[in-house]
Scaffold this active site. Sequence first.
Site: not given
Length: 141
Positions: A11, A59, A93, A104, A114, A117
């Site tokens: 990410k 979210f 997560t 993470r 975080n 994915h």
Amino acid sequence: MAIERTLSIIKPDAVAKNVIGQIYARFEAAGLKIAAARMAHLSRQEAEQFYAVHKERPFFKDLVDFMISGPVMIQVLEGENAILKNRELMGATDPKKAAPGTIRADFADSIDANAVHGSDAAETAQVEVSFFFPGLNIYAR
């Protein structure tokens, strides 16, 4: 054991921290091969389509905004039990709940930012891989 493919996304937060290589090293050390990879800056439409399953969740807007905030690294991982292996490497997560040594725990800042994915099941993996890598641009290694 079955050879599987799973989708992984590094990410925007982790790309900005310049830890792509460190994350790739963890994939490879766990026996996962990178069968396809590309860097992209997702459009709002792409992010909304990819995360459409979460459209009604509170979210959703924040997730889409975050995923379009900078470039991401998208890859297909291949190997024995690739889906479970990748999920174990990622950790929980919420990075505060992630086991020490997971991606993470080591690289994520929050439940929103975080770092990574990963597909959560074989059916999801197939849909997600096809979303980002349509056609024949995935290579068995």
